[in-house]
Design a protein around this motif. Structure first.
Motif, short mmCIF file in Angstrom:
data_model
loop_
_atom_site.label_atom_id
_atom_site.label_comp_id
_atom_site.label_asym_id
_atom_site.label_seq_id
_atom_site.Cartn_x
_atom_site.Cartn_y
_atom_site.Cartn_z
N ARG A 119 80.89 20.53 -58.91
CA ARG A 119 80.74 20.18 -60.33
C ARG A 119 79.93 18.91 -60.49
O ARG A 119 79.09 18.81 -61.38
CB ARG A 119 82.12 19.96 -60.94
N SER A 120 80.23 17.98 -59.57
CA SER A 120 79.58 16.68 -59.74
C SER A 120 78.12 16.72 -59.34
O SER A 120 77.37 15.82 -59.62
CB SER A 120 80.34 15.63 -58.92
N ASP A 121 77.75 17.74 -58.67
CA ASP A 121 76.34 17.83 -58.24
C ASP A 121 75.49 18.33 -59.41
O ASP A 121 75.68 19.44 -59.90
CB ASP A 121 76.23 18.83 -57.08
N PRO A 122 74.58 17.54 -59.88
CA PRO A 122 73.84 17.94 -61.09
C PRO A 122 72.85 19.08 -60.84
O PRO A 122 72.46 19.78 -61.77
CB PRO A 122 73.08 16.67 -61.47
N ASP A 123 72.51 19.25 -59.57
CA ASP A 123 71.50 20.28 -59.29
C ASP A 123 72.08 21.69 -59.31
O ASP A 123 71.35 22.67 -59.36
CB ASP A 123 70.87 20.05 -57.91
N ILE A 124 73.42 21.74 -59.19
CA ILE A 124 74.01 23.07 -59.05
C ILE A 124 74.53 23.58 -60.37
O ILE A 124 75.28 22.90 -61.06
CB ILE A 124 75.16 23.04 -58.03
N GLU A 125 74.12 24.73 -60.69
CA GLU A 125 74.56 25.33 -61.94
C GLU A 125 75.77 26.20 -61.62
O GLU A 125 75.76 26.96 -60.65
CB GLU A 125 73.45 26.21 -62.49
N PHE A 126 76.80 26.05 -62.45
CA PHE A 126 78.01 26.81 -62.20
C PHE A 126 78.08 27.96 -63.18
O PHE A 126 78.29 27.75 -64.35
CB PHE A 126 79.23 25.89 -62.38
#
Ligand code: ADP
Ligand code: MG
Ligand code: ZN
Length: 622
Positions: free
Chosen positions: A101-108
């Motif tokens: 979640r905290s990784d801005p590059d990863i879209e959930f």
């Protein structure tokens, strides 16, 4: 031969057949070919690899696959997107989620579809192939219709189940006449009357005679039933509908009945005319009570036939012909007066009939003067018309094979043997000892036959192996037509059958008898059994029928009609009859052992000897 069809024929196989084939092919394609095209390539990676990829920022989108609890993720974007999946470390769930979640590059995202567009995939996997098949089918059928020079079938008749596709011959077009049928004079006469009625109905009407509604031709296979019907078509100058019983047997219930209806409708329109149903036993079998589900379809067809037969008025000139070789299996309703009320037997030809049939078929074959049809007819007792036709053809083939221009008597004789016993086996290897046994065996038969007064004379003995498996045989030919067999004749026949084995026993000893007598044994037993159970020729059972013949024209299988105890006594009697005959054969051979040896040695040397040679040696003073 001109054949008029009412409508262009619909495809032979029902359409549903093609649809089923198409479905199967589509399913196979779906299973084997399309998955790789339609489903995304999803690579499964280990959890640690996944973590590495997260750390290196390669993961762009993540989703949880609800169905198997695995993580699906994408690396890259657009066309470069690669699909992966991985299992989740059980205890690691929450921590991982937070990290992701905290990784801005990863879209959930909630879901990553591993399938390409579902609508598209449905179209590609189902609609396209089916369209493809329809197009192919259409093209093929157009092409076929064009090839046959017909019109395009309309939807209406491509779907016309239940049309009777009877062949209709209008006027003498089967190319057969009564002249082509030999030796069936009674049958011809009977049918001639029908033809005459159709020509001149007034003559019969004047007296008040009705034409028979139905004529049933019954007889063994190959005796010319179908041929006779064709000849009727050739003689009668009226339309002739010909259909085989099996054509009424349909995939769908009710179609057979519909075909019958259609057939009679067509016939009614064309009256006066003849309708011929070949092999009628396929639809005319006895209806049996009960049975689970039973043969609804066949019964319906038969009922329809019965109803139609009652319905048409024979004075309008529709005559029904039918042929069968199983008359006993026909439903009684079919054979009662008013339906098939005339039964015309078409039996195996007698001596004169056989000669006539041989002549008919030899008409178009170039024959040498040596050809003696009377002799061939004598040698072929029990042969049907079809077999005789075959004999002529085999003889002609042999003449061609040997480079001759004319067919000789030798060709005919050889082809009689070919048809009866199979072709010569040129390369069969028999050891000298085996050959010797066969020679003694055959002379045993011949000698026993010759030493009894009631036997038919021997005409030929040979030890050339045949393709039928016979290693040799002895031919006996009656000089004239035989219709009855006396008890003495049957007994000598049985003795003759046992003669082969008896000779082996006498010369080589009981321990060296061979399996070569198996066919003799079978025949002797059959005859002995018939003598007791059907001909009433024993004291004990007198004139009581212990067996009935089941189908008279097809091999004549029998069934017991007596109690088990009686059957056991019958068996004892059969054994006694055969034993007695065997002893008689042994005695005869023992008394003539010198001749037996002399003849066998002669046969061994010559391989084939004629009846005259045989008799000459037998009668020569030693
Ligand atoms: P079935 O229908 O009784 O089984 P077919 O009529 O089909 O026999 O006969 C087969 C062939 O045998 C015929 O085409 C014909 O060549 C020959 N044949 C049979 N009986 C006769 C006969 N009585 N006269 C001439 N040829 C015959
Ligand atoms: Mg037939
Ligand atoms: Zn034998």
């Amino acid at each position: 031969m001109k054949e008029v069809k009412p409508t262009p024929k619909p495809p032979k196989k029902p359409l549903i057949f093609y649809y089923i084939v198409a479905m199967i092919v589509v399913m196979l394609l779906n299973a084997l070919l399309f998955p790789s095209m339609l489903e995304r390539q999803v690579t499964e990676v280990s959890y640690s690899e996944f973590l590495d990829m997260v750390d290196q920022g390669e993961v762009d989108q993540v989703a949880l696959d609800e169905s198997d609890g695995m993580l699906v993720f994408i690396s890259g974007e657009g066309r470069d997107a690669r699909y992966y999946k991985t299992g989740i470390w059980p205890d690691d769930g929450q921590r991982l989620l937070n990290q992701l979640r905290s990784d801005p590059d990863i879209e959930f995202s909630s879901e990553i579809p591993t399938q390409a567009n579902p609508l598209l995939s449905a179209i590609i996997t189902w609609v396209l192939p089916i369209l493809f098949f329809i197009v192919i089918g259409e093209v093929l059928s157009r092409w076929m219709v064009k090839k046959m020079g017909g019109k395009m079938p309309t939807m209406g008749n491509a779907m016309s189940f239940g049309k009777a596709d009877a062949k209709i011959y209008v006027e003498a077009q089967t190319g057969k006449t009564f002249d082509d049928v030999a030796g069936q004079d009674e049958a011809k006469e009977s049918l001639m009357e029908v033809v005459d009625f159709l020509h001149e109905p007034d003559k019969y009407a004047a007296i008040g005679a009705r034409c028979p509604k139905g004529v049933l031709l019954v007889g063994p296979p190959g005796t010319g039933k179908t041929l006779l019907a064709k000849a009727v078509a050739g003689e009668a100058k009226v339309p002739f509908f010909s259909i085989s019983g099996s054509e009424f047997v349909e995939m769908f219930v009710g179609m057979g009945a519909a075909k019958v209806r259609d057939l009679f409708k067509q016939a009614g329109e064309k009256a006066p005319c003849i309708v011929f149903i070949d092999e009628i036993d396929t639809i005319g079998k006895k209806r049996d009570g009960g049975g689970i589900g039973g043969n609804d379809e066949r019964e319906q067809t038969l009922n329809q036939l019965l109803a139609e037969m009652d319905g048409f008025d024979s004075s309008r000139g529709v005559v029904l012909l039918a042929a069968t070789n199983r008359p006993e299996s026909l439903d009684p309703a079919l054979t009662r007066p008013g339906r098939f009320d005339r039964r015309v037997p078409v039996e195996l030809p007698d001596l004169k009939g056989r000669e006539a049939i041989l002549r008919v078929h030899a008409k178009d074959v170039k024959m040498d003067e040596s050809a003696d049809f009377a002799a061939i007819a004598r040698a072929t007792s029990g042969a049907s018309g079809a077999e005789l036709a075959n004999i002529i053809n085999e003889a002609a083939l042999r003449a061609v094979r040997l480079g001759r221009r004319l067919v000789t008597q030798a060709d005919l004789e050889e082809s009689v043997e070919t048809v009866i016993a199979g072709a010569q086996r040129k390369n069969a290897v028999l050891s000298p000892q085996e050959k010797k046994i066969v020679a003694y065996h055959e002379i045993g038969h011949a000698l026993v036959a010759a030493k009894q007064t009631d036997s038919a004379p021997v005409t030929k003995i040979t030890i050339v192996p045949r393709t039928s498996g016979a290693l040799g045989y002895t031919m006996q030919v009656d000089q004239d037509q035989r219709n009855l067999m006396s008890r003495a004749e049957i007994q000598s026949k049985i003795a003759t059958f046992t003669g082969g084995r008896a000779a082996e026993e006498l010369i080589f000893g009981p321990d060296h008898i061979t399996s070569g007598a198996s066919n003799d044994i079978e025949q002797a037993t059959k005859l002995a059994r018939a003598m007791i159970t059907r001909f009433g020729m024993t004291q004990e059972f007198d004139m009581v029928a212990l067996e009935t013949v089941q189908n008279q024209y097809l091999g004549g299988d029998t069934s017991l009609t007596c109690s088990a105890e009686t059957a056991a006594r019958v068996d004892e009697q059969v054994v006694a009859v055969v034993k007695e005959a065997h002893q008689k054969a042994l005695k005869l051979l023992r008394e003539n052992q010198g001749k037996l040896r002399e003849l066998a040695e002669y046969l061994l040397e010559k391989e084939t000897i004629t009846g005259e040679e045989f008799m000459a040696i037998l009668n020569r003073e030693a």
